[in-house]
Design a protein around this motif. Sequence first.
Motif, PDB file in Angstrom:
ATOM      1  N   LEU A 345       0.960  -1.199   0.011  1.00  0.00           N
ATOM      2  CA  LEU A 345      -0.109   0.049   0.002  1.00  0.00           C
ATOM      3  C   LEU A 345       0.911   1.260   0.112  1.00  0.00           C
ATOM      4  O   LEU A 345       1.801   1.262   0.589  1.00  0.00           O
ATOM      5  N   SER A 346       0.423   2.256  -0.817  1.00  0.00           N
ATOM      6  CA  SER A 346       1.280   3.441  -0.712  1.00  0.00           C
ATOM      7  C   SER A 346       0.923   4.300   0.483  1.00  0.00           C
ATOM      8  O   SER A 346      -0.121   3.849   1.279  1.00  0.00           O
ATOM      9  N   PRO A 347       1.653   5.148   0.971  1.00  0.00           N
ATOM     10  CA  PRO A 347       1.658   5.855   2.370  1.00  0.00           C
ATOM     11  C   PRO A 347       0.501   6.680   2.165  1.00  0.00           C
ATOM     12  O   PRO A 347      -0.436   6.595   3.101  1.00  0.00           O
ATOM     13  N   ALA A 348      -0.177   7.093   1.119  1.00  0.00           N
ATOM     14  CA  ALA A 348      -1.418   7.798   1.025  1.00  0.00           C
ATOM     15  C   ALA A 348      -2.525   6.952   1.341  1.00  0.00           C
ATOM     16  O   ALA A 348      -3.657   7.283   1.860  1.00  0.00           O
ATOM     17  N   ILE A 381      -0.577  -0.460  -4.477  1.00  0.00           N
ATOM     18  CA  ILE A 381      -2.016  -0.142  -4.128  1.00  0.00           C
ATOM     19  C   ILE A 381      -2.225   1.217  -3.778  1.00  0.00           C
ATOM     20  O   ILE A 381      -1.483   1.569  -2.764  1.00  0.00           O
ATOM     21  N   LEU A 382      -2.878   2.107  -4.622  1.00  0.00           N
ATOM     22  CA  LEU A 382      -2.980   3.468  -4.439  1.00  0.00           C
ATOM     23  C   LEU A 382      -4.439   3.975  -3.808  1.00  0.00           C
ATOM     24  O   LEU A 382      -5.328   2.857  -3.565  1.00  0.00           O
ATOM     25  N   PRO A 383      -4.506   5.215  -3.391  1.00  0.00           N
ATOM     26  CA  PRO A 383      -5.870   5.667  -2.742  1.00  0.00           C
ATOM     27  C   PRO A 383      -6.907   5.127  -3.735  1.00  0.00           C
ATOM     28  O   PRO A 383      -8.085   5.074  -3.002  1.00  0.00           O
ATOM     29  N   GLU A 384      -6.756   5.386  -5.056  1.00  0.00           N
ATOM     30  CA  GLU A 384      -8.063   5.223  -5.904  1.00  0.00           C
ATOM     31  C   GLU A 384      -8.605   3.713  -5.763  1.00  0.00           C
ATOM     32  O   GLU A 384      -9.834   3.428  -5.912  1.00  0.00           O
ATOM     33  N   HIS A 385      -7.589   2.756  -5.508  1.00  0.00           N
ATOM     34  CA  HIS A 385      -8.260   1.300  -5.198  1.00  0.00           C
ATOM     35  C   HIS A 385      -8.836   1.155  -4.078  1.00  0.00           C
ATOM     36  O   HIS A 385      -9.704   0.252  -4.028  1.00  0.00           O
ATOM     37  N   MET A 390     -14.432   1.496  -0.577  1.00  0.00           N
ATOM     38  CA  MET A 390     -14.887   1.991   0.588  1.00  0.00           C
ATOM     39  C   MET A 390     -16.172   2.642   0.245  1.00  0.00           C
ATOM     40  O   MET A 390     -17.461   2.601   1.083  1.00  0.00           O
ATOM     41  N   GLU A 391     -16.352   3.318  -1.132  1.00  0.00           N
ATOM     42  CA  GLU A 391     -17.768   3.832  -1.234  1.00  0.00           C
ATOM     43  C   GLU A 391     -18.844   2.725  -1.518  1.00  0.00           C
ATOM     44  O   GLU A 391     -19.919   3.071  -0.886  1.00  0.00           O
ATOM     45  N   GLU A 392     -18.217   1.839  -2.248  1.00  0.00           N
ATOM     46  CA  GLU A 392     -19.404   0.700  -2.112  1.00  0.00           C
ATOM     47  C   GLU A 392     -19.684  -0.093  -0.960  1.00  0.00           C
ATOM     48  O   GLU A 392     -21.006  -0.175  -0.592  1.00  0.00           O
ATOM     49  N   LEU A 443       2.970  10.673   1.394  1.00  0.00           N
ATOM     50  CA  LEU A 443       1.796  10.277   0.849  1.00  0.00           C
ATOM     51  C   LEU A 443       1.726   9.638  -0.278  1.00  0.00           C
ATOM     52  O   LEU A 443       0.679   9.146  -1.079  1.00  0.00           O
ATOM     53  N   GLY A 444       2.979   9.391  -1.277  1.00  0.00           N
ATOM     54  CA  GLY A 444       3.174   8.700  -2.450  1.00  0.00           C
ATOM     55  C   GLY A 444       2.494   9.480  -3.642  1.00  0.00           C
ATOM     56  O   GLY A 444       2.354   8.867  -4.614  1.00  0.00           O
ATOM     57  N   ILE A 445       2.562  10.894  -3.448  1.00  0.00           N
ATOM     58  CA  ILE A 445       1.993  11.416  -4.525  1.00  0.00           C
ATOM     59  C   ILE A 445       3.246  12.542  -4.811  1.00  0.00           C
ATOM     60  O   ILE A 445       4.108  12.779  -3.961  1.00  0.00           O
TER      61      ILE A 445
END
Length: 464
Positions: A345-348, A381-385, A390-392, A443-445
């Motif tokens: 997982l990325s830090p973000a 694994i980035l925040p969008e993954h 989390m949304e669903e 945050l990995g960005i």
Amino acid sequence: MKRKILLVDDEANVRKALSTSLQKAGYDTKEAASGAEALERLDEYQPEVMLLDLRMPKLDGMETLRRLKQRRGHMPNVVMMTAYGSANDVMEAMRLGAFDYVQKPFDLAQVKQVVAKALKQPEAEDDAGSMRPSPEERADVPGLLIGLSPAMQEVYKLVGKVSMSRATVLIQGESGTGKELIAKAIHANSPRADKPLISVNCGAIPEKLLESELFGYERGAFTGAVGRKQGLFEVADGGTLFLDEVGELTLPLQVKLLRVLQERTLVRLGGVESIPVDVRIIAATNRDLRERMQKELFREDLYYRLNVVPIKMPPLRERKEDIPLLIRHFLAKFSRETGKEGCYLSPAAVELLHAYDWPGNVRQLENTIERAVVLASGPAILPEHVQVHMEESSQTIESPSEKQGIRYDDRPMKDIIQEVEKEAITRALHREKGNRLRTAKRLGISRSALLYKMEMYGIDVSEE
């Protein structure tokens, strides 16, 4: 006369710190640098409390505790100490009769409180003849429970203490907190470990079917009963019956369950014979049974029969320090299962997961990590993954409050995710003392992406 405390640790500085602190508190102390030395000094010194380190060369603390339990004569109350504890260590120590378990590095004031409590208890009795299974005889449950937060440590202690008894246990907690795992741990650490553990979800089976499943039936008891069938109580004889969602039982079934608990016998549907059963009951619920009692939906006498030993499972939002351990566990599990070894997982993404409140608890986190591993095109694994799941999951997860028609949050999920992301960025900025470059790396960005997000969310953290 001063109360006697034996300090057992292979590290001299630890023994010295404990000895100095306890002597100032008015206790008499002696030191031992190994488990073997502790056993030698026991009869001569006769301490009332022993502080025993778990990790020591040759004879470790757990084996020392086992030998203490096997010997005849003086037996102090034992407090285990370790910096490397696991759920299994805590449960095993308590199962073997330890009074308590403290983690290093500990606060000396905390140690003195535990010692004071131990001195209020009668000295441990020698029970070498008790029916305790050896480690080889009982089921091993490695990795079954994840988390070493103070809240989970208390749960493990209770599991270890209650496992050796036949007392009925009521596990309470929100959906997804791991109530069934606790039931399995109690059974696996008990003398019944070689007998069946039967689980039944009381809320998932219609009333009539559940009655026949639990108590069995005789031939001709109802249309379609072409032969005799044993119920789950009989199948679990000698073992454990786990009644999940026990708060969903109808009042007529509660009466029948109460009778079995009181008389330890049952009568099959359509039968007249009383059949003796030896079953340990572990029940679980995400409902407030006291509230249901007030509404006359749950019998008071059954509640007190079930609630002999209550275990409260903490929600994940109250033990967030366990989230990194859980993430690593689930990440390794699903990386192996999907063949995507090396996922990280990325830090973000980690910040995002840590900031979220997890209304679905550990189960929701597990599902989130599984989907993130599947969706990620590479090892990162980035925040969008994470956000997608989390949304669903937040819309589909069913909590006790949602069952009662109450939503955790009526805002659009996009707003919630943005709020979580804003909090994660703000926290990272404070940790890096406002330094934009280090924060972006954490945050990995990119730095430009960080500045864009800060402007979008109106974040203003000055560099120190």
